[in-house]
Design a protein around this motif. Structure first.
Motif: not given
Lengths: 307, 366
Positions: A2, A4-5, A41-42, A44-46, A48-49, B116, B122, B128, B132
């Motif tokens: 992870a 993300p940054t 970022g998007y 990564v979020l997708v 992980f979700s 994030i 967004l 999200f 999580f």
């Protein structure tokens, strides 16, 4: 994994304006993020979700499959054909109705008990002046710090000694209050202005009356939070049932489910059935989670403050 | 209180307001005090006694016939060369590797996701956060069942690995240590024939080679399950802390020309330090108590590589009826947790003494 940054994500050469120092002047978006980093970022979020939610998809989908289908295509989100055989066998071939009933009974009693008794104690610790109050509060903090697993055998010993082992009392009484709940309520009551109670006191109301009809109605958010974390905690509680009861008549849902899986009932693989039972164990908390999500979040962070 | 009560008795029919408040106070806390006392304090005292005996579960442990063995239940876990010590040390090793992987990974994952989610403007931010967090509120037993299915021999995980062209292991039947496998992969040692120097001897009844196993493949599934379940809660804690950062501070650092990375290092992370400390401490305390997942998924198998002290103490007491040893294991585990929490507190406090928001180099320029 992870990261993300990742700073590199912000500096694609193709963009007209690089990540120049003085980023505050860049664009109108607050934070001034480039398109690429937004996209990264998007992504990564997708990713992980999917990782966090797909196990639930697998759980539900496979509980609706036939045994051969579940074995051959465990990854597929679509049962082919849809089969309710797993659920049928859960209800007809196991003690599921009994487990559900026991779980519901224990959860409701414990939740009501915790909300009422923890509020009473929290109010006394927050507001009432009596000798030993400070020591009691320190004791509550100390109790929260005791690791639960250390108490398995001790709890069994005391239930056994009092002749309570293997009874509903054993399932309920030891968990009827909890230190964290007392702590949450005390913190909340301290945030209510004293003036309200003083007005009631001048009107001649007694202590319990003030607590019950003046203070408690103002504590709605904290009460909901406590109700929800108590419900969730008790519904999911497993190890306590191991040291409190042994006869199958007293099994709660997690205990029955564990028994089903660890093979003492000779269920073999039979995954649709086991996953169906797991779905039933998940649903009540899931529904409450969806409705009261912000209270869950508050609960998680209240728990955090105790450290 | 004695003063006020006697005074109250004297003026029998007109107790003072202070007395009434004190009485009410004690009445209000009475149920909580009674229940916590009976089911927390008393049991711990009882267990301390039982840990000094060889009680086998028959009758009451407080009767005269129960053999008193002093500290033997404790010493045999450390000094005597026997199966009890072997199992205990194996469980310590297993749990150690479990902690060493779970705590850092879940902390980094939680922090990363929080950053994030917090940074994103967004749509779907709430979605999200929910996604999580949801695994954290579910039943540990139910999720263990789901992961049993996912990591079954022909389960979802192996199907996924097959798509990538990898032949997945038989997860729950595989006692091979991951560190052993890695050492074998880089050609340092042959896991089939480990060097005699390592197998010859080692501390506390396990050989050095056994100590160096790493988590077993079976334990890896439990590690993944726990990281998956708990990261969401910790993400929420980070998220709450991130939302407390004053916008002015962030903006000031941007105007001062701080890049994203610098801002993270010099503005965000220092503010998050107390939360980080909390998350690490809670993680450490929780991971040393892993029980439910072991009970449902592996029962300590294969080859005792998923045995943990919490499960071992349960098993020793309730399956082998050695309540003395089982209780002793609980108390040793208690001590481990307390000591680790104290050590961590000292380490983190030592660092926190430094000024929290050092003025970083880029602000000193102007």
């Amino acid at each position: 994994m992870a990261r993300p940054t990742d700073p590199n994500a912000a500096s694609p050469a193709s963009l007209p304006r690089g990540p120049a120092p003085g980023a505050g002047s860049r664009g109108s978006t607050p934070g001034g993020r480039s398109l690429t980093s937004t996209f990264a970022g998007y992504a990564v979020l997708v990713f992980f979700s999917l990782l966090f939610l797909y196990p639930f998809v697998i759980q539900i989908a496979n509980s609706l499959k036939t045994e051969p289908d579940a074995t051959a295509n465990p990854l597929s989100p679509l049962p082919d054909p849809i089969s309710f055989g797993g659920y049928e066998r859960v209800f007809l071939g196991t003690d599921m109705p009994l487990w559900l009933g026991n779980s519901l009974l224990v959860t409701v009693i414990v939740t009501v008990g915790r909300v009422f008794l923890d509020s009473l104690a929290g109010y006394a610790l927050a507001r009432l002046r009596f000798r030993g109050r400070r020591a009691l509060f320190s004791a509550v903090i100390a109790v929260m710090a005791v690791p639960g697993v250390v108490l398995f055998i001790p709890k069994f010993l005391v239930l056994n000694q009092f002749g309570l082992y293997d009874s509903y009392t054993a399932l309920i009484l030891p968990v009827l209050v909890d230190a964290t709940g007392v702590f949450i309520m005390k913190q909340f009551f301290e945030s209510i202005p004293v003036s309200v109670e003083e007005a009631a006191r001048i009107d001649g109301a007694g202590v319990f009356r003030i607590f019950w009809s003046v203070v408690l109605p103002m504590a709605r958010p904290a009460l909901i939070t406590l109700t929800i974390i108590s419900f969730q905690g008790t519904w999911n509680e497993f190890p306590h049932t191991l040291v409190a009861v042994q006869s199958p008549d007293l099994f709660t849902l997690p205990r029955g489910l564990a028994d089903l899986v660890t093979g003492s009932l000779g269920m073999g693989t039979r995954y649709p059935l086991k996953l169906g039972a797991a779905v039933l164990a998940t649903i009540p908390v899931a529904i409450i989670f969806v409705i009261f999500q912000r209270y869950f979040i508050r609960g998680a962070n209240e728990g955090a403050e105790k450290g | 209180m004695p003063d006020t009560t006697t005074r109250a008795v004297r003026r029998r029919f007109r107790p003072t307001a202070a007395t009434r408040e004190a009485v009410a106070g004690w009445l209000f806390v009475a149920p909580v005090v009674t229940i916590l006392g009976l089911f927390l304090l008393v049991p711990i005292l009882m267990a301390l006694w039982v840990s000094l005996t060889d009680w086998n579960g028959q009758g009451s442990p407080f009767l005269a016939g129960v053999p008193y063995v002093g500290l033997r239940n404790y010493t045999r876990l450390f000094t005597e060369d026997n199966l009890a010590r072997q199992d205990f040390m194996t469980s310590i090793r297993n749990n150690f590797y479990y902690v060493v992987i779970v705590v850092p990974v879940q902390t980094v994952l939680a922090l990363g996701l929080a950053l994030i989610v917090n940074g994103t403007r967004l749509r779907g931010r709430t979605f999200f956060r929910t996604a999580f967090f949801f695994p954290s509120v579910t039943s540990s037993v139910a999720m263990s069942v789901v992961f049993l299915f996912i990591f079954a021999n022909s389960g979802a995980a192996n199907h996924l690995l097959a798509l990538l062209g990898v032949d997945g292991p038989q997860w729950f039947a595989d006692p091979r240590g991951v560190l052993h496998l890695l050492l074998g992969r880089i050609g340092l040692v042959d896991p089939e024939a480990p060097p005699a120097a390592l197998t010859g001897g080692g501390p506390f009844g396990l050989s050095w080679w056994e100590w160096l196993s790493g988590p077993s493949v079976a334990m890896a599934t439990i590690i993944m399950l726990v990281i998956w379940t708990t990261s969401g809660t910790f993400m929420l804690m980070f998220l709450a802390a991130l939302q407390d950062i004053p916008v002015a501070l962030e903006e000031a650092s941007m105007i001062d020309g701080a890049g994203r990375w610098q801002r993270l290092r010099h503005v965000t992370l220092p503010v998050l330090r107390p939360t980080l400390f909390l998350v690490l401490t809670l993680g450490l305390i929780a991971t040393w108590q892993v029980f439910d997942q072991v009970y449902v998924m592996s029962q300590g198998n294969p080859a005792k590589t998923t045995l943990t002290p919490a499960y071992l103490s349960y098993q020793t007491a309730f399956r082998d009826f050695e309540y003395g040893t089982g209780t002793a294991i609980s108390f040793v585990l208690f001590l481990i947790i307390v000591i680790l929490a104290l050590v961590q507190r000292r380490v983190m406090h030592g660092r926190a003494d430094r000024p929290r928001l050092r003025r970083p180099a880029w602000t000193r320029r102007s």
